[in-house]
Design a protein around this motif. Structure first.
Motif, PDB file in Angstrom:
ATOM      1  N   ASP A   1       2.271  -2.644   5.040  1.00 18.38           N
ATOM      2  CA  ASP A   1       0.891  -2.359   4.658  1.00 18.38           C
ATOM      3  C   ASP A   1       0.364  -3.291   3.576  1.00 18.38           C
ATOM      4  O   ASP A   1      -0.818  -3.643   3.559  1.00 18.38           O
ATOM      5  N   ASP A   2       1.231  -3.695   2.650  1.00 19.40           N
ATOM      6  CA  ASP A   2       0.741  -4.388   1.465  1.00 19.40           C
ATOM      7  C   ASP A   2       1.408  -5.727   1.194  1.00 19.40           C
ATOM      8  O   ASP A   2       1.127  -6.357   0.176  1.00 19.40           O
TER       9      ASP A   2
ATOM     10  N   LEU B   1       9.603  -8.605   0.300  1.00 25.02           N
ATOM     11  CA  LEU B   1      10.361  -7.441  -0.148  1.00 25.02           C
ATOM     12  C   LEU B   1      11.856  -7.731  -0.108  1.00 25.02           C
ATOM     13  O   LEU B   1      12.589  -7.372  -1.041  1.00 25.02           O
ATOM     14  N   VAL B   2      12.308  -8.375   0.955  1.00 22.56           N
ATOM     15  CA  VAL B   2      13.727  -8.720   1.066  1.00 22.56           C
ATOM     16  C   VAL B   2      14.169  -9.584  -0.117  1.00 22.56           C
ATOM     17  O   VAL B   2      15.203  -9.333  -0.745  1.00 22.56           O
TER      18      VAL B   2
ATOM     19  N   ALA C   1       9.540   4.488   3.533  1.00 20.46           N
ATOM     20  CA  ALA C   1       8.282   4.017   2.958  1.00 20.46           C
ATOM     21  C   ALA C   1       7.548   3.168   3.982  1.00 20.46           C
ATOM     22  O   ALA C   1       8.156   2.614   4.899  1.00 20.46           O
ATOM     23  N   SER C   2       6.227   3.061   3.811  1.00 18.77           N
ATOM     24  CA  SER C   2       5.413   2.241   4.704  1.00 18.77           C
ATOM     25  C   SER C   2       4.948   0.952   4.040  1.00 18.77           C
ATOM     26  O   SER C   2       4.420   0.066   4.706  1.00 18.77           O
ATOM     27  N   SER C   3       5.123   0.840   2.721  1.00 17.98           N
ATOM     28  CA  SER C   3       4.642  -0.326   1.989  1.00 17.98           C
ATOM     29  C   SER C   3       5.742  -0.922   1.132  1.00 17.98           C
ATOM     30  O   SER C   3       6.741  -0.253   0.809  1.00 17.98           O
ATOM     31  N   SER C   4       5.542  -2.160   0.726  1.00 19.19           N
ATOM     32  CA  SER C   4       6.536  -2.869  -0.069  1.00 19.19           C
ATOM     33  C   SER C   4       6.691  -2.250  -1.457  1.00 19.19           C
ATOM     34  O   SER C   4       7.811  -2.020  -1.922  1.00 19.19           O
ATOM     35  N   ASP C   5       5.577  -1.994  -2.126  1.00 15.22           N
ATOM     36  CA  ASP C   5       5.648  -1.430  -3.485  1.00 15.22           C
ATOM     37  C   ASP C   5       6.336  -0.077  -3.497  1.00 15.22           C
ATOM     38  O   ASP C   5       7.209   0.193  -4.321  1.00 15.22           O
TER      39      ASP C   5
END
Length: 239
Positions: free
Chosen positions: A69-70, A76-77, A44-48
């Motif tokens: 990205d977001d 996220l961690v 993935a490129s984004s947290s969500d």
């Protein structure tokens, strides 16, 4: 987007990669796919996107960048550690381990690896955290052990080390050229809160104006990306 099904393989370490640069994701995927005991289950490129896919795919280890990205990667961690505790996380970043390694471990990561290291070091880090170990470079591990053994007051404390994780995230994003509104949207915080973090960073780093803070944040961020010597902020006086 996930590359493989979520059927769990008992003899492979299941890896998820989170990075906003496709070339980095591809390089890690190529490296892992060349091993006998690991497999890429998603990216993935984004947290969500990363969090939702990790919920479905249940990876063993996630390799996570700080700049997404977001959101900020350490957010996220923290989210994964709180809600998906079985996922071990390695932060893989261009940013200096002297600034971010301890922050990443406190946030819930099991390892920190700089992108300036040989790519194959990722495999070593994955195997270490999968075995229940914390993975840090020898230099960083030594620094942390010395700090614990000798006491925090025994080593010089630079003001940038005094920034909280949120203040550091805002400082870093300012250096990357994001406006207050951009940061507000990416971190999902109010404008007033972002401005408060900016003001606190300015005060802790010893600058009189926001312009001075912005100039320094750009210099600092540039030095991280080019491996040049990091400009030194003011040194905190010991009480």
């Amino acid at each position: 987007m996930a590359k493989k099904s979520n059927a769990r393989s008992t003899d492979h370490v299941r890896i998820f990669v989170v990075d906003d640069h496709p070339a980095i994701r591809e390089a890690i995927a190529d490296l892992i796919e060349g091993t006998m005991d690991m497999e890429i289950v998603g990216e993935a490129s984004s947290s969500d996107e990363a969090f939702h896919l990790m919920e479905k795919l249940s990876p063993d280890v996630a390799v996570v960048d700080i700049s997404l990205d977001d959101a900020h990667g350490l957010d996220l961690v923290q989210n994964v550690r709180a809600q998906l505790p079985d996922v071990q996380m390695i932060v893989f970043s261009m940013y200096d381990e002297n600034v971010y390694a301890e922050r990443a471990i406190r946030a819930g990561a099991s390892g920190y690896l700089m992108k300036s290291e040989p790519t194959r070091t990722v495999l070593e880090a994955i195997r270490s955290v999968q075995n229940g170990e914390v993975y840090l470079s020898r230099r960083m591990a030594s620094r942390i052990l010395n700090k614990v053994a000798m006491g925090r007051s025994s080593e010089p404390s630079f003001a940038i080390d005094e920034l909280t994780d949120r203040e550091m995230a805002v400082f870093q994003m300012l250096g990357q050229g994001y406006s207050v509104q951009d940061i507000q949207e990416r971190l999902n915080l109010s404008r007033k809160t972002i401005e408060t973090y900016r003001r606190r960073a300015k005060e802790k780093l010893g600058f009189d104006t926001v312009s001075e803070l912005l100039q320094y944040s750009v210099q600092w961020t540039y030095s991280q990306g080019t491996n040049e010597q990091t400009p030194k902020p003011p040194v905190m006086e010991e009480n």
